[in-house]
Scaffold this motif. Structure first.
Motif, PDB file in Angstrom:
ATOM      1  N   CYS A 175     -65.053 -18.761  25.818  1.00 49.48           N
ATOM      2  CA  CYS A 175     -66.156 -19.425  25.127  1.00 49.48           C
ATOM      3  C   CYS A 175     -66.109 -19.153  23.629  1.00 49.48           C
ATOM      4  O   CYS A 175     -65.766 -18.046  23.197  1.00 49.48           O
ATOM      5  CB  CYS A 175     -67.494 -18.939  25.668  1.00 49.48           C
ATOM      6  SG  CYS A 175     -67.827 -19.443  27.374  1.00 49.48           S
ATOM      7  N   CYS A 196     -69.770 -18.037  30.566  1.00 45.92           N
ATOM      8  CA  CYS A 196     -69.262 -17.224  29.458  1.00 45.92           C
ATOM      9  C   CYS A 196     -69.431 -15.747  29.802  1.00 45.92           C
ATOM     10  O   CYS A 196     -70.465 -15.339  30.330  1.00 45.92           O
ATOM     11  CB  CYS A 196     -70.019 -17.545  28.169  1.00 45.92           C
ATOM     12  SG  CYS A 196     -69.802 -19.249  27.602  1.00 45.92           S
ATOM     13  N   SER A 250     -71.132 -29.043  29.808  1.00 43.80           N
ATOM     14  CA  SER A 250     -70.214 -28.786  28.700  1.00 43.80           C
ATOM     15  C   SER A 250     -70.462 -27.423  28.074  1.00 43.80           C
ATOM     16  O   SER A 250     -69.538 -26.742  27.653  1.00 43.80           O
ATOM     17  CB  SER A 250     -70.346 -29.885  27.638  1.00 43.80           C
ATOM     18  OG  SER A 250     -71.666 -29.911  27.110  1.00 43.80           O
ATOM     19  N   ASP A 251     -71.742 -27.006  28.023  1.00 41.85           N
ATOM     20  CA  ASP A 251     -72.046 -25.723  27.403  1.00 41.85           C
ATOM     21  C   ASP A 251     -71.530 -24.554  28.243  1.00 41.85           C
ATOM     22  O   ASP A 251     -71.031 -23.565  27.704  1.00 41.85           O
ATOM     23  CB  ASP A 251     -73.562 -25.566  27.207  1.00 41.85           C
ATOM     24  CG  ASP A 251     -74.091 -26.488  26.116  1.00 41.85           C
ATOM     25  OD1 ASP A 251     -73.265 -26.951  25.311  1.00 41.85           O
ATOM     26  OD2 ASP A 251     -75.296 -26.733  26.090  1.00 41.85           O
ATOM     27  N   HIS A 289     -69.358 -24.920  30.984  1.00 44.93           N
ATOM     28  CA  HIS A 289     -68.021 -25.263  31.484  1.00 44.93           C
ATOM     29  C   HIS A 289     -67.639 -24.516  32.769  1.00 44.93           C
ATOM     30  O   HIS A 289     -66.489 -24.202  32.996  1.00 44.93           O
ATOM     31  CB  HIS A 289     -66.945 -25.057  30.400  1.00 44.93           C
ATOM     32  CG  HIS A 289     -66.771 -23.644  29.921  1.00 44.93           C
ATOM     33  ND1 HIS A 289     -67.466 -23.125  28.877  1.00 44.93           N
ATOM     34  CD2 HIS A 289     -65.941 -22.649  30.332  1.00 44.93           C
ATOM     35  CE1 HIS A 289     -67.094 -21.878  28.671  1.00 44.93           C
ATOM     36  NE2 HIS A 289     -66.175 -21.566  29.528  1.00 44.93           N
ATOM     37  N   THR A 297     -70.702 -20.309  19.528  1.00 46.68           N
ATOM     38  CA  THR A 297     -71.861 -21.163  19.787  1.00 46.68           C
ATOM     39  C   THR A 297     -72.114 -21.309  21.276  1.00 46.68           C
ATOM     40  O   THR A 297     -73.265 -21.284  21.738  1.00 46.68           O
ATOM     41  CB  THR A 297     -71.657 -22.549  19.160  1.00 46.68           C
ATOM     42  OG1 THR A 297     -71.468 -22.405  17.743  1.00 46.68           O
ATOM     43  CG2 THR A 297     -72.860 -23.450  19.406  1.00 46.68           C
ATOM     44  N   GLU A 298     -71.039 -21.424  22.052  1.00 48.05           N
ATOM     45  CA  GLU A 298     -71.187 -21.550  23.499  1.00 48.05           C
ATOM     46  C   GLU A 298     -71.779 -20.286  24.108  1.00 48.05           C
ATOM     47  O   GLU A 298     -72.591 -20.351  25.034  1.00 48.05           O
ATOM     48  CB  GLU A 298     -69.826 -21.846  24.140  1.00 48.05           C
ATOM     49  CG  GLU A 298     -69.307 -23.241  23.847  1.00 48.05           C
ATOM     50  CD  GLU A 298     -67.916 -23.471  24.390  1.00 48.05           C
ATOM     51  OE1 GLU A 298     -67.681 -24.530  24.993  1.00 48.05           O
ATOM     52  OE2 GLU A 298     -67.052 -22.581  24.216  1.00 48.05           O
ATOM     53  N   ALA A 304     -75.178 -20.236  26.138  1.00 47.91           N
ATOM     54  CA  ALA A 304     -75.123 -19.770  27.527  1.00 47.91           C
ATOM     55  C   ALA A 304     -76.243 -18.776  27.817  1.00 47.91           C
ATOM     56  O   ALA A 304     -76.827 -18.779  28.909  1.00 47.91           O
ATOM     57  CB  ALA A 304     -73.767 -19.139  27.814  1.00 47.91           C
TER      58      ALA A 304
END
Length: 287
Positions: A168, A260, A156-157, A159, A171-172, A176
């Protein structure tokens, strides 16, 4: 035919007999042959694999296989794993299903061996049931796939599988940087679109190599930097252009996949704002 095969599976579970239990030599990869079933073509074999990644190759498929994928350490965390399977090139001779309590969901149809098609599901959603399709000539038939067990948090982080083209959030991006298999600062030198493979290959010129899990980027003696390639779905529409980016991502079935990739100036802003608030999950040089 499928109902008869499934019935035999459930009778095996109840009666405890009628299947062959196969354990791979390295617990990661399995390679077997359906020729052992010539006199019992409806046999069902159970295969147990205990690694986070590996492959299955079934030569001359007849009957059916049940593939049991489990991590080495069974804890409460294993319930949150995601299983991803990717068919081998030219895989054919059987249908691959997701099975749970007798309910079947077709994942890969016989002959549908797009090498870039990946099917993912939660480990609690069921197991893999592989049924050989009727064949007059089983010669040269091989059903095979690679598999990976992925932490749902990582999935999920980053993706890279679940939603690879979505930009992204802040936060992602920060997460990452911490958990990606590779993190580099660089530019897009060129993009090659492989239409038949539904993929784009990004040629990256790297100025700063923060980390890489595998040998993705190699030194360029002329520039003093690093060069490498990252893959991403063709539908994402990546194009070559000016400007520095922070490229992150993970290894997926042996290939580096883009996660990301913010412009570097945007990453600097995100990182500094989080640092002032004490919210950075990990540290990285932004000089």
């Amino acid at each position: 035919m499928l109902r008869r095969v499934l019935l035999s599976v459930f009778m095996v579970v109840v009666l405890g007999r009628g299947t062959a239990l196969q354990y791979s030599s390295d617990m990661c990869n399995w390679k077997g042959s359906g020729l052992t079933h010539e006199s019992h073509k409806k046999d069902v074999e159970q295969v147990y694999l205990r690694c986070s990644e590996g492959s299955v190759e079934w030569l001359y498929p007849t009957g059916a296989l049940i593939i049991n994928l489990r991590p080495n350490t069974l804890t409460s965390a294993h319930k949150h794993l995601t299983v991803c399977i990717k068919p081998l090139k030219d895989s054919k001779g059987a249908n691959i299903y997701l099975e749970k309590t007798g309910e079947l969901k077709l994942l890969i149809k016989d002959g549908d061996s797009n090498p870039n098609r990946v099917n993912c599901f939660g480990i609690g959603q069921g197991g893999l049931f592989i049924e050989a399709t009727p064949q007059q000539d089983i010669s040269r038939k091989i059903t095979g796939f690679q598999y990976e067990l992925i932490s749902q948090r990582t999935l999920s982080d980053l993706h890279t599988v679940s939603d690879p083209c979505r930009p992204c959030g802040d936060t992602e991006v920060l997460l990452a940087v911490c958990i990606s298999d590779f993190v580099v600062r660089g530019t897009i030198r060129a993009v090659t679109n492989e239409v038949e493979q539904h993929e784009s290959i990004i040629d990256v010129s790297v100025d700063k190599l923060y980390k890489q899990k595998n040998k993705i980027f190699f030194p360029n003696k002329e520039s003093g930097g690093w060069d490498g390639h990252i893959r991403t779905p063709l539908e994402c529409g990546v194009k070559a252009g000016f400007g520095d980016f922070l490229f992150t991502g993970r290894m997926h079935f042996g290939e580096p996949r883009l996660g990301c990739a913010p412009r570097y100036r945007d990453f600097q802003r995100i990182y500094q704002e989080a640092k002032q608030k004490g919210l950075n999950p990990c540290e990285i040089s932004t000089d």
